[in-house]
Design an enzyme around this catalytic site. Structure first.
Site, PDB file in Angstrom:
ATOM      1  N   ASP A  14       0.789  -1.246   0.000  1.00 57.26           N
ATOM      2  CA  ASP A  14       0.000   0.000   0.000  1.00 57.26           C
ATOM      3  C   ASP A  14       0.822   1.298   0.000  1.00 57.26           C
ATOM      4  OD1 ASP A  14      -1.924  -1.953   0.276  1.00 57.26           O
ATOM      5  OD2 ASP A  14      -2.773  -1.223   2.146  1.00 57.26           O
ATOM      6  N   LYS A 112      -6.874  -5.191  -2.841  1.00 56.73           N
ATOM      7  CA  LYS A 112      -7.576  -5.750  -1.682  1.00 56.73           C
ATOM      8  C   LYS A 112      -8.493  -4.687  -1.095  1.00 56.73           C
ATOM      9  CE  LYS A 112      -3.804  -4.499   1.409  1.00 56.73           C
ATOM     10  NZ  LYS A 112      -4.556  -3.487   2.165  1.00 56.73           N
ATOM     11  N   CYS A 157      -1.748  -2.684   7.796  1.00 59.57           N
ATOM     12  CA  CYS A 157      -1.681  -3.655   6.696  1.00 59.57           C
ATOM     13  C   CYS A 157      -0.385  -4.450   6.673  1.00 59.57           C
ATOM     14  CB  CYS A 157      -1.960  -2.956   5.376  1.00 59.57           C
ATOM     15  SG  CYS A 157      -3.713  -2.471   5.244  1.00 59.57           S
TER      16      CYS A 157
HETATM   17  C1  VGL Z   1      -4.477   0.641   5.803  1.00 61.39           C
HETATM   18  C2  VGL Z   1      -6.041   1.519   7.225  1.00 61.39           C
HETATM   19  C3  VGL Z   1      -7.017   1.382   6.266  1.00 61.39           C
HETATM   20  C4  VGL Z   1      -3.058   0.248   5.575  1.00 61.39           C
HETATM   21  C5  VGL Z   1      -5.447   0.498   4.837  1.00 61.39           C
HETATM   22  O1  VGL Z   1      -2.638   0.148   4.402  1.00 61.39           O
HETATM   23  O2  VGL Z   1      -2.347   0.028   6.576  1.00 61.39           O
HETATM   24  N1  VGL Z   1      -4.797   1.139   7.002  1.00 61.39           N
HETATM   25  N2  VGL Z   1      -6.707   0.861   5.074  1.00 61.39           N
END
Ligand code: VGL
Ligand code: ZN
Length: 211
Positions: A14, A112, A157
């Site tokens: 991410d 995802k 994540c």
């Molecule tokens: C994430 C919160 C919500 C992350 C993704 O990538 O850690 N955290 N969505």
């Protein structure tokens, strides 16, 4: 390279605009991982990037729950979950990878969190704990038994991805200086790191991979 890491898969979690300064769910220093991740990616044959990829109105957004605010805890389907600002909406600039992330090394981009009613922190299982993303099968298909994680965010994540990988029996590394954390609630980083260590996940520094 230290250990036998070239045979490991490098999974970058991410590294997207919304998790970088100026983004909707900015992680402090999130953009600082980009040069480290780019250098690390050159060290691995198998590089995989994940992309948080939510539909508008996603169940993890505080805006989808009347009266709720971002970072509140909420009970959804009998699970206590954290609510977030709207982020990484499919097709929006916030969901794009950071422009400095060199994408050429990545053979798989795994999206995802795309189901309206179910979040997915982990790169391996959605947050119901049982719906696979397919990454385990992909890694097994390649004969990979170790995974090196980097990216955002360390306490969400990256943490849940490393946890699931360890549970599935992979040898797991987290490159600490190639991650940054949300840091909420208080103590989230310390808890995540202690839990990972207790499950045999090695917390390493990028120099251990790059030298
Ligand atoms: C994430 C919160 C919500 C992350 C993704 O990538 O850690 N955290 N969505
Ligand atoms: Zn998300």
């Amino acid at each position: 390279m230290m250990m036998n890491l070239r045979k490991a898969a490098f999974v970058v979690v991410d590294v997207q605009n919304d998790f970088c300064p100026g983004g909707a769910l900015a992680v402090s220093g999130g953009d600082e991982v980009v040069p480290v991740v780019n250098a690390l990616a050159r060290m691995f044959d198998v590089c995989i990037a994940t992309q948080d990829w939510h539909p508008a109105g996603h169940v993890s957004f505080a805006s989808a729950h009347p009266g709720a605010r971002p970072f509140d805890a909420a009970r959804i389907d009998d699970r206590v979950v954290t609510l977030w600002p709207d982020h990484c909406i499919q097709g929006n600039a916030g969901a794009d990878f950071h422009p400095g992330l060199e994408l050429a090394p990545y053979r798989l981009i795994l999206r995802k969190g795309f189901r309206l009613g179910l979040d997915s922190y982990s790169a391996l299982f959605e947050n119901d704990g049982s719906t696979p993303t397919g990454l385990d099968g992909y890694l097994r298909g390649l004969g990979t038994s170790s995974v090196v994680f980097a990216g955002l965010a360390l306490d969400y994540c990256v943490y849940y991805s490393a946890l699931d990988a360890a549970r599935l029996g992979y040898t797991v590394f987290v490159v600490r200086d190639a991650t940054r954390a949300v840091g909420s609630p208080d103590g989230s980083v310390e808890r995540a790191l202690a839990d990972l260590a207790s499950r045999g996940v090695a917390i390493i520094d990028s120099v251990e991979v790059l030298r």
